[in-house]
Write a protein that holds these residues in place. Sequence first.
Motif, short mmCIF file in Angstrom:
data_model
loop_
_atom_site.label_atom_id
_atom_site.label_comp_id
_atom_site.label_asym_id
_atom_site.label_seq_id
_atom_site.Cartn_x
_atom_site.Cartn_y
_atom_site.Cartn_z
N SER A 65 0.71 -1.30 -0.03
CA SER A 65 -0.02 -0.11 -0.28
C SER A 65 0.86 1.36 0.03
O SER A 65 0.62 2.26 0.67
CB SER A 65 -0.95 0.05 1.00
OG SER A 65 -2.12 -0.85 1.14
N LEU A 66 1.85 1.30 -0.87
CA LEU A 66 2.79 2.51 -0.87
C LEU A 66 2.12 3.77 -1.06
O LEU A 66 2.70 4.77 -0.26
CB LEU A 66 3.72 2.34 -2.12
CG LEU A 66 4.71 3.20 -2.18
CD1 LEU A 66 5.85 3.06 -1.13
CD2 LEU A 66 5.41 3.19 -3.71
N TYR A 67 0.94 4.03 -1.95
CA TYR A 67 0.59 5.14 -2.10
C TYR A 67 -0.50 5.66 -1.09
O TYR A 67 -0.80 6.84 -1.25
CB TYR A 67 0.15 5.45 -3.63
CG TYR A 67 1.30 5.27 -4.48
CD1 TYR A 67 2.24 6.28 -4.50
CD2 TYR A 67 1.57 4.16 -5.28
CE1 TYR A 67 3.26 6.14 -5.17
CE2 TYR A 67 2.40 4.08 -6.02
CZ TYR A 67 3.40 5.13 -6.33
OH TYR A 67 4.46 4.98 -6.84
N LEU A 68 -0.86 4.94 -0.12
CA LEU A 68 -1.78 5.45 1.00
C LEU A 68 -0.77 5.96 2.21
O LEU A 68 -1.03 6.35 3.20
CB LEU A 68 -2.62 4.22 1.50
CG LEU A 68 -3.49 3.96 0.51
CD1 LEU A 68 -3.97 2.63 1.32
CD2 LEU A 68 -4.40 4.79 0.11
N GLN A 69 0.90 5.75 1.96
CA GLN A 69 1.82 6.10 3.02
C GLN A 69 2.76 7.02 2.21
O GLN A 69 3.84 6.78 2.02
CB GLN A 69 2.27 4.62 3.25
CG GLN A 69 1.20 4.08 3.97
CD GLN A 69 2.02 2.49 4.24
OE1 GLN A 69 2.21 2.21 5.41
NE2 GLN A 69 2.07 1.65 3.39
N PRO A 70 2.58 8.38 1.81
CA PRO A 70 3.36 9.25 1.12
C PRO A 70 4.90 9.65 2.11
O PRO A 70 5.65 9.62 1.66
CB PRO A 70 2.36 10.53 1.21
CG PRO A 70 1.48 10.56 2.04
CD PRO A 70 1.08 9.06 2.04
N LEU A 77 18.86 -8.64 3.41
CA LEU A 77 17.52 -9.05 3.17
C LEU A 77 17.41 -8.98 1.87
O LEU A 77 17.53 -8.27 0.95
CB LEU A 77 16.63 -8.06 4.01
CG LEU A 77 16.43 -8.19 5.44
CD1 LEU A 77 17.58 -7.56 6.06
CD2 LEU A 77 15.18 -7.48 5.92
N SER A 78 16.40 -9.85 1.36
CA SER A 78 15.66 -9.65 -0.01
C SER A 78 14.25 -8.64 0.04
O SER A 78 14.00 -8.63 1.23
CB SER A 78 15.25 -11.05 -0.48
OG SER A 78 14.70 -11.64 0.46
N THR A 79 13.85 -8.01 -1.03
CA THR A 79 12.78 -6.99 -0.66
C THR A 79 11.70 -7.32 -1.87
O THR A 79 11.89 -7.88 -2.80
CB THR A 79 13.44 -5.73 -0.94
OG1 THR A 79 14.03 -5.69 -2.45
CG2 THR A 79 14.45 -5.29 -0.16
N SER A 80 10.57 -7.03 -1.43
CA SER A 80 9.35 -7.24 -2.44
C SER A 80 8.53 -6.00 -1.99
O SER A 80 8.34 -5.32 -1.11
CB SER A 80 8.74 -8.51 -2.21
OG SER A 80 8.09 -8.77 -0.88
N LEU A 81 7.76 -5.44 -3.22
CA LEU A 81 6.74 -4.66 -3.17
C LEU A 81 5.60 -4.79 -3.75
O LEU A 81 5.28 -5.35 -4.86
CB LEU A 81 7.44 -3.38 -3.83
CG LEU A 81 6.80 -1.87 -3.80
CD1 LEU A 81 6.34 -1.38 -2.62
CD2 LEU A 81 7.40 -0.99 -4.81
N ASP A 82 4.61 -4.28 -3.22
CA ASP A 82 3.04 -4.27 -3.90
C ASP A 82 2.31 -2.81 -3.56
O ASP A 82 2.07 -2.60 -2.47
CB ASP A 82 2.02 -5.19 -3.00
CG ASP A 82 0.79 -5.44 -3.82
OD1 ASP A 82 0.36 -4.38 -4.86
OD2 ASP A 82 -0.01 -6.28 -3.54
N THR A 83 2.71 -2.15 -4.63
CA THR A 83 2.16 -0.70 -4.54
C THR A 83 0.81 -0.53 -4.19
O THR A 83 0.15 0.41 -3.54
CB THR A 83 2.61 -0.04 -5.88
OG1 THR A 83 1.71 -0.54 -6.92
CG2 THR A 83 3.94 0.23 -5.86
N ASN A 84 -0.08 -1.31 -4.59
CA ASN A 84 -1.71 -1.33 -4.93
C ASN A 84 -1.62 0.07 -5.86
O ASN A 84 -0.78 0.72 -6.26
CB ASN A 84 -2.46 -1.02 -3.64
CG ASN A 84 -2.32 -2.40 -2.90
OD1 ASN A 84 -3.11 -3.53 -3.24
ND2 ASN A 84 -1.49 -2.58 -1.93
N TRP A 85 -3.17 0.57 -6.01
CA TRP A 85 -3.15 1.69 -7.01
C TRP A 85 -3.03 2.84 -6.19
O TRP A 85 -2.97 2.95 -5.14
CB TRP A 85 -4.72 1.47 -7.43
CG TRP A 85 -5.09 2.50 -8.45
CD1 TRP A 85 -5.78 3.64 -8.25
CD2 TRP A 85 -4.55 2.24 -9.92
NE1 TRP A 85 -5.75 4.20 -9.59
CE2 TRP A 85 -5.01 3.44 -10.48
CE3 TRP A 85 -4.03 1.41 -10.74
CZ2 TRP A 85 -5.06 3.64 -11.98
CZ3 TRP A 85 -4.05 1.55 -12.08
CH2 TRP A 85 -4.53 2.70 -12.63
#
Length: 302
Positions: A138-143, A161-169
Amino acid sequence: MAEFDVLVVGDANPDLLLRGDVRPRFGQAEQLLTAADLVLGGSAAITAAGCARLGLRTGLLAAVGDDVFGGLVRAQLSALGVTLLAVDGRGAPTGLTVVLSEPDDRGMLTLPGTIAALRPSDVSDDLLASARHLHVASLYLQPGLASGLAEVFARARRAGLSTSLDTNWDPAERWESIASILEHTDVFLPNANELRAIAGLDDVDEAASKLVAGGPTVVMKNGAAGARAWWPGGTCDAPGRAVEVVDTTGAGDSFNAGFLAARLGGLAIAEAIGWAAVAGSLSTRAAGGTAAQATRADIVSP
């Protein structure tokens, strides 16, 4: 040994899930629902719950208020086996999402509240040292977090660490900071529309190839069609599993959990997207994002 297999960072809030005649009509029209459920929500929280259900030692860093909704979040995460690493909400109330759910689609109304309270400094080096993998949702709910996430991911990688990202809309549809973040991302987990929007291309293969050239493996959620992954030199597909759909809320987050559990368990990408597609499918069997999440036995059984 690290304390957590996966550290999930992002949103945790209740979802008020409404089903039935959910398309609003103004003019004081009263509509009748068939069901209403107050359940654990937030992309990060649902992903964390799915990871724990699949046997990963899971920590969740999220901002949660000292209020009724915050108490609900804490109680449900504890019951689901997730260790909540709570950040003070900085005076905001715990966020809330109202989900207007139909069998094949949904609309969402969100009060950000504490969802927007996380900052890059909350993801400390000591916290990173406690985990094998870092996932952000939820990247774009957390500016506030988004503006410094590239450096957080860079620190995570330096720590092993390895990293992963799910931005959502992105509600603003600007997709800010994404290029610099993806430079430090091992796995990017968009749906098809997010992939197209971020790459600025209509064809998903071309869009994925553009992003893969910058470094990450791209794993795309594709609804009932399952999943597709792209990485340097390779691509593969995986079908979902046919189920009677009750509610699609959180299916993409359960998909994320399936992929992470498989990869952190040593499986190849082609096997991991199979786990992801099945985990996403199975999560739609009940209302809310966590009630029907898959176990390992569910995924490996036909």
